[in-house]
Motif scaffolding. Sequence first.
Motif, PDB file in Angstrom:
ATOM      1  N   LEU A 131       1.071  -5.878 -10.538  1.00  0.00           N
ATOM      2  CA  LEU A 131       2.045  -6.026  -9.580  1.00  0.00           C
ATOM      3  C   LEU A 131       1.499  -5.470  -8.185  1.00  0.00           C
ATOM      4  O   LEU A 131       2.377  -5.158  -7.224  1.00  0.00           O
ATOM      5  CB  LEU A 131       3.307  -5.201  -9.887  1.00  0.00           C
ATOM      6  CG  LEU A 131       4.299  -5.979 -10.826  1.00  0.00           C
ATOM      7  CD1 LEU A 131       5.150  -7.086  -9.996  1.00  0.00           C
ATOM      8  CD2 LEU A 131       3.623  -6.497 -12.252  1.00  0.00           C
ATOM      9  N   LYS A 132       0.320  -5.103  -8.192  1.00  0.00           N
ATOM     10  CA  LYS A 132      -0.325  -4.648  -6.877  1.00  0.00           C
ATOM     11  C   LYS A 132       0.472  -3.333  -6.602  1.00  0.00           C
ATOM     12  O   LYS A 132       0.749  -3.287  -5.352  1.00  0.00           O
ATOM     13  CB  LYS A 132      -0.481  -5.207  -5.961  1.00  0.00           C
ATOM     14  CG  LYS A 132      -1.146  -6.687  -5.905  1.00  0.00           C
ATOM     15  CD  LYS A 132      -1.343  -7.507  -4.543  1.00  0.00           C
ATOM     16  CE  LYS A 132      -2.325  -8.681  -5.014  1.00  0.00           C
ATOM     17  NZ  LYS A 132      -1.720 -10.027  -5.440  1.00  0.00           N
ATOM     18  N   MET A 133       0.658  -2.349  -7.354  1.00  0.00           N
ATOM     19  CA  MET A 133       1.494  -1.307  -7.281  1.00  0.00           C
ATOM     20  C   MET A 133       0.524  -0.040  -7.015  1.00  0.00           C
ATOM     21  O   MET A 133      -0.462  -0.021  -7.626  1.00  0.00           O
ATOM     22  CB  MET A 133       2.566  -1.056  -8.090  1.00  0.00           C
ATOM     23  CG  MET A 133       3.490  -1.951  -8.414  1.00  0.00           C
ATOM     24  SD  MET A 133       4.572  -1.991  -9.991  1.00  0.00           S
ATOM     25  CE  MET A 133       5.566  -0.740  -9.471  1.00  0.00           C
ATOM     26  N   ASP A 134       0.908   0.876  -5.803  1.00  0.00           N
ATOM     27  CA  ASP A 134       0.300   1.961  -5.808  1.00  0.00           C
ATOM     28  C   ASP A 134       0.568   3.000  -6.875  1.00  0.00           C
ATOM     29  O   ASP A 134       1.670   2.938  -7.341  1.00  0.00           O
ATOM     30  CB  ASP A 134       0.813   2.641  -4.534  1.00  0.00           C
ATOM     31  CG  ASP A 134      -0.011   3.732  -3.814  1.00  0.00           C
ATOM     32  OD1 ASP A 134      -0.932   3.322  -2.794  1.00  0.00           O
ATOM     33  OD2 ASP A 134       0.191   4.973  -4.312  1.00  0.00           O
ATOM     34  N   GLU A 135      -0.529   3.664  -7.158  1.00  0.00           N
ATOM     35  CA  GLU A 135      -0.714   4.558  -8.177  1.00  0.00           C
ATOM     36  C   GLU A 135       0.531   5.752  -8.013  1.00  0.00           C
ATOM     37  O   GLU A 135       0.816   6.657  -9.027  1.00  0.00           O
ATOM     38  CB  GLU A 135      -1.939   5.244  -8.554  1.00  0.00           C
ATOM     39  CG  GLU A 135      -2.662   4.186  -9.288  1.00  0.00           C
ATOM     40  CD  GLU A 135      -3.437   4.809 -10.429  1.00  0.00           C
ATOM     41  OE1 GLU A 135      -3.420   6.064 -10.658  1.00  0.00           O
ATOM     42  OE2 GLU A 135      -4.352   4.067 -11.054  1.00  0.00           O
ATOM     43  N   SER A 136       0.797   6.153  -6.615  1.00  0.00           N
ATOM     44  CA  SER A 136       1.858   7.070  -6.342  1.00  0.00           C
ATOM     45  C   SER A 136       3.212   6.914  -7.123  1.00  0.00           C
ATOM     46  O   SER A 136       4.009   7.866  -7.143  1.00  0.00           O
ATOM     47  CB  SER A 136       1.906   7.424  -4.970  1.00  0.00           C
ATOM     48  OG  SER A 136       2.481   6.224  -4.384  1.00  0.00           O
ATOM     49  N   PHE A 137       3.211   5.554  -7.200  1.00  0.00           N
ATOM     50  CA  PHE A 137       4.532   5.175  -8.022  1.00  0.00           C
ATOM     51  C   PHE A 137       4.889   5.990  -9.153  1.00  0.00           C
ATOM     52  O   PHE A 137       5.936   6.126  -9.517  1.00  0.00           O
ATOM     53  CB  PHE A 137       4.643   3.654  -8.137  1.00  0.00           C
ATOM     54  CG  PHE A 137       5.540   3.238  -9.005  1.00  0.00           C
ATOM     55  CD1 PHE A 137       6.791   2.734  -8.547  1.00  0.00           C
ATOM     56  CD2 PHE A 137       5.340   3.013 -10.461  1.00  0.00           C
ATOM     57  CE1 PHE A 137       8.019   2.573  -9.661  1.00  0.00           C
ATOM     58  CE2 PHE A 137       6.282   2.534 -11.306  1.00  0.00           C
ATOM     59  CZ  PHE A 137       7.426   2.205 -10.953  1.00  0.00           C
ATOM     60  N   MET A 138       4.012   6.281  -9.788  1.00  0.00           N
ATOM     61  CA  MET A 138       3.967   6.940 -11.261  1.00  0.00           C
ATOM     62  C   MET A 138       4.666   7.984 -11.209  1.00  0.00           C
ATOM     63  O   MET A 138       5.428   8.811 -12.090  1.00  0.00           O
ATOM     64  CB  MET A 138       2.688   7.134 -11.924  1.00  0.00           C
ATOM     65  CG  MET A 138       2.157   5.686 -12.105  1.00  0.00           C
ATOM     66  SD  MET A 138       0.784   5.523 -13.442  1.00  0.00           S
ATOM     67  CE  MET A 138       1.641   5.748 -14.887  1.00  0.00           C
ATOM     68  N   THR A 139       4.405   8.818 -10.008  1.00  0.00           N
ATOM     69  CA  THR A 139       4.940  10.180 -10.004  1.00  0.00           C
ATOM     70  C   THR A 139       6.304  10.282  -9.403  1.00  0.00           C
ATOM     71  O   THR A 139       6.958  11.085  -8.964  1.00  0.00           O
ATOM     72  CB  THR A 139       3.976  11.337  -9.147  1.00  0.00           C
ATOM     73  OG1 THR A 139       3.744  10.393  -8.058  1.00  0.00           O
ATOM     74  CG2 THR A 139       2.845  11.251  -9.818  1.00  0.00           C
ATOM     75  N   ARG A 140       6.843   9.114  -8.879  1.00  0.00           N
ATOM     76  CA  ARG A 140       7.970   8.922  -8.342  1.00  0.00           C
ATOM     77  C   ARG A 140       9.258   9.035  -9.323  1.00  0.00           C
ATOM     78  O   ARG A 140       9.338   8.523 -10.206  1.00  0.00           O
ATOM     79  CB  ARG A 140       8.250   7.871  -7.234  1.00  0.00           C
ATOM     80  CG  ARG A 140       7.187   8.038  -5.999  1.00  0.00           C
ATOM     81  CD  ARG A 140       6.898   6.741  -5.170  1.00  0.00           C
ATOM     82  NE  ARG A 140       8.259   6.427  -4.447  1.00  0.00           N
ATOM     83  CZ  ARG A 140       8.219   5.425  -3.590  1.00  0.00           C
ATOM     84  NH1 ARG A 140       7.408   4.530  -3.678  1.00  0.00           N
ATOM     85  NH2 ARG A 140       9.440   5.249  -2.998  1.00  0.00           N
ATOM     86  N   ALA A 141      10.459   9.259  -8.667  1.00  0.00           N
ATOM     87  CA  ALA A 141      11.497   8.983  -9.488  1.00  0.00           C
ATOM     88  C   ALA A 141      12.025   7.618  -9.673  1.00  0.00           C
ATOM     89  O   ALA A 141      11.780   7.058  -8.572  1.00  0.00           O
ATOM     90  CB  ALA A 141      12.693   9.825  -9.056  1.00  0.00           C
ATOM     91  N   VAL A 142      12.832   7.306 -10.673  1.00  0.00           N
ATOM     92  CA  VAL A 142      13.029   5.871 -10.881  1.00  0.00           C
ATOM     93  C   VAL A 142      13.758   5.229  -9.664  1.00  0.00           C
ATOM     94  O   VAL A 142      15.164   5.699  -9.419  1.00  0.00           O
ATOM     95  CB  VAL A 142      13.765   5.636 -12.064  1.00  0.00           C
ATOM     96  CG1 VAL A 142      14.408   4.281 -12.262  1.00  0.00           C
ATOM     97  CG2 VAL A 142      12.970   6.128 -13.221  1.00  0.00           C
ATOM     98  N   ASN A 143      13.208   4.340  -9.087  1.00  0.00           N
ATOM     99  CA  ASN A 143      13.700   3.599  -7.899  1.00  0.00           C
ATOM    100  C   ASN A 143      14.318   4.418  -6.600  1.00  0.00           C
ATOM    101  O   ASN A 143      15.105   3.924  -5.876  1.00  0.00           O
ATOM    102  CB  ASN A 143      14.960   2.790  -8.190  1.00  0.00           C
ATOM    103  CG  ASN A 143      14.532   1.547  -9.144  1.00  0.00           C
ATOM    104  OD1 ASN A 143      13.797   0.900  -8.804  1.00  0.00           O
ATOM    105  ND2 ASN A 143      15.297   1.237 -10.235  1.00  0.00           N
ATOM    106  N   ASP A 144      13.994   5.658  -6.791  1.00  0.00           N
ATOM    107  CA  ASP A 144      14.590   6.673  -5.819  1.00  0.00           C
ATOM    108  C   ASP A 144      13.977   6.676  -4.499  1.00  0.00           C
ATOM    109  O   ASP A 144      12.765   6.881  -4.411  1.00  0.00           O
ATOM    110  CB  ASP A 144      14.788   8.160  -6.189  1.00  0.00           C
ATOM    111  CG  ASP A 144      15.459   9.163  -5.424  1.00  0.00           C
ATOM    112  OD1 ASP A 144      16.412   8.720  -4.830  1.00  0.00           O
ATOM    113  OD2 ASP A 144      14.972  10.328  -5.437  1.00  0.00           O
ATOM    114  N   GLY A 145      14.707   6.303  -3.581  1.00  0.00           N
ATOM    115  CA  GLY A 145      14.033   6.197  -2.167  1.00  0.00           C
ATOM    116  C   GLY A 145      13.149   4.825  -2.275  1.00  0.00           C
ATOM    117  O   GLY A 145      12.465   4.715  -1.166  1.00  0.00           O
TER     118      GLY A 145
END
Lengths: 251, 439
Positions: A131-145
């Motif tokens: 999905l060409k997603m950035d790895e920082s995504f993994m540490t973020r809260a679900v859909n938050d911001g």
Amino acid sequence: MLIVKDLKVEVEGKSILKGLTMEVGAGEVHAIMGPNGSGKSTLSHVLSGREGYEVVGGSITLDGEDLLALSPEERAWKGLFLGFQYPVAIPGLNSSVFMREAVNAQRRSRGENEYDAMDFLAIAREKMKLLKMDESFMTRAVNDGFSGGEKKRNEIYQMALLEPRLAILDEIDSGLDIDALRVVSDGINKLRSADRSLIMVTHYQRLLDYVVPDYVHVLSGGEIVRSGGRELALELESSGYGWLEKEPAAV
Amino acid sequence: MVATQASADNRTAFQQQFENRKPHLPGDAEVRERAMQQLLTTGLPDRKTERWRYTRINSLLKQPLEPAQKPATTTATDRQPLLDSLNSGSGAPLLVFQQGYFCAELSRLEGLGEIQFKPLAAALESGAVMLPEAADGRDRAFDQLNTALVADGGWLQLPAGKHPLITIVVLSGSAAETSYWRLLVTAASHCEAELAIIYADSEADQETDGKAYQLNSSIDLDLAPNAQVSLSQLQQQGEQAFQVSSLRANLQRDSSFKSHVLTLGGAISRDDVDIDLAEAGAHVEFDGLQLTNGRQHADLHLTLEHAAPNCTSQVSHHGLFGDHGRGVFNGRVHVHPGADGTDSQMSSKNLLLSDRAEIDAKPELEIYADDVKCAHGCTVGDLNRDELFYLRSRGLTEQDARALLLSAFAAASFATLGGHWGEYVANAVTKKMEQLSHE
């Protein structure tokens, strides 16, 4: 695989679906199109088991099993997935923790071993690449911001991880600019397979340029008024939904 | 009139304690005398004291506990595992206090670097610092008591530059008595510092012990221009404990103060947080978390004085209450005349997990300036249905989805705490959450 027969649904006493019938075979991609208020989202919600919808007639079966008797999680365990039109933001809930719990819940239901954190990380990384997603995504809260595009991409990422047999994508294209639409569509296409069926609910035909459906259904006034192949969507694009009011309903 | 009679008795008892203790107390005696006089004049909070309306403490004060004495020198504590888990070889400084008194043997001062630390008794004796005047009024009685009776605590001077995390452990409750503890902190211009404070029972086995002890803690913090300080407090007292804490922060120009008050333990706890945004450009982020169950009662009173232009504040309170657990949140934002450009946001979100749980949440806005942005919101209820459905649609059972959402709800209030300390807090909260959801 999925058989919807004469489905009648009410919301707070108001009739929304008035006898909807459709059948989705293994590996098929169906598009459900229709104007606002035609009952598109209601169909998605009833399929996934959301509360607040009263089924007053008809049936839904998945591989012969009565879907309506199952809780939302049991439906998920059977391989059903709903991509939300408005994914919910949950501050404080880490995306990776959530998805690992979800994947493991489904694996448990099938009697499979659960993934530990390391196993899961490896699989998650692979799907994120898709999905060409950035790895920082993994540490973020679900859909938050998350931006609109990120939220929709996240839905497809979840689908990639959960590997459903039947995915219902509810207006997965809404709120996406052309670049985001392309990324999301690419993701969906990569997830198409002979044993995975898709129902794409959409207002616009634009999505169908990227994810080409096998069948197109037009939903209006709570019923499927026309069904056809890909060309039906193109026809709708040139003529809009205006003709629905003039033509008598015909299945 | 019975209540008045009782509080008059209290005053006499506290006065007697003060007279007995006075000859041994460090530093200037006058400020203590004045604090005691205030108490004798106005008395202790009772049912009619507005700021103590929801927190009844009459029974606690009927027979005031004796102030704790300095414990014998000790190199061993049965809370050693707690101290080890905080330090875990990081080499970061650790300050340990027992019954309010600094305990050099259990502390680690090596990592302090350029930070100046003195036990409060020594700092007061040397005249390097004085106790601030106690605030007036019946609702500030515990502040007056702390000023009058406190014998030790800490004094920290944080110079410019970035400093390692300072962990502070305040242990009390080895006997049924009241510990008094005081921390005075000054943060110099361009200092970047982080303080983490744990309040805990000095006995490890608090569940079977169940001693009714009290802690009166008080913190004063001065932030010079451009100072950045984070101060988080985690309250994990024994289940019979009464803790009353006050935190006062004064923020000068362009300084930034991040603060957490996380309340998990104790029978009754009360926090008074008073933040003065005294000069332009000051910034506050405050997170409060209350998790109570059993018959626990947690009360947080927060006041933000927006006294200068272009200051910003974000206050977020989360409350989770199970069984007979109670919470009180009073958040007051006072925007002074001329404090234009103020941007203040406050939210209080509460979940009641049982029919018997209760929260009294009250945001208060008082605005005397024109050009301001102030928003506040308050919710009380159960988990969000949409969130529950979202999780269940991914295959989580309703029970698992609820547990995950409850953890997420609590976690939102300490998401900004990172590293080892963040993990410690997360573990403490997880343990508490397990108690809550198993009732």
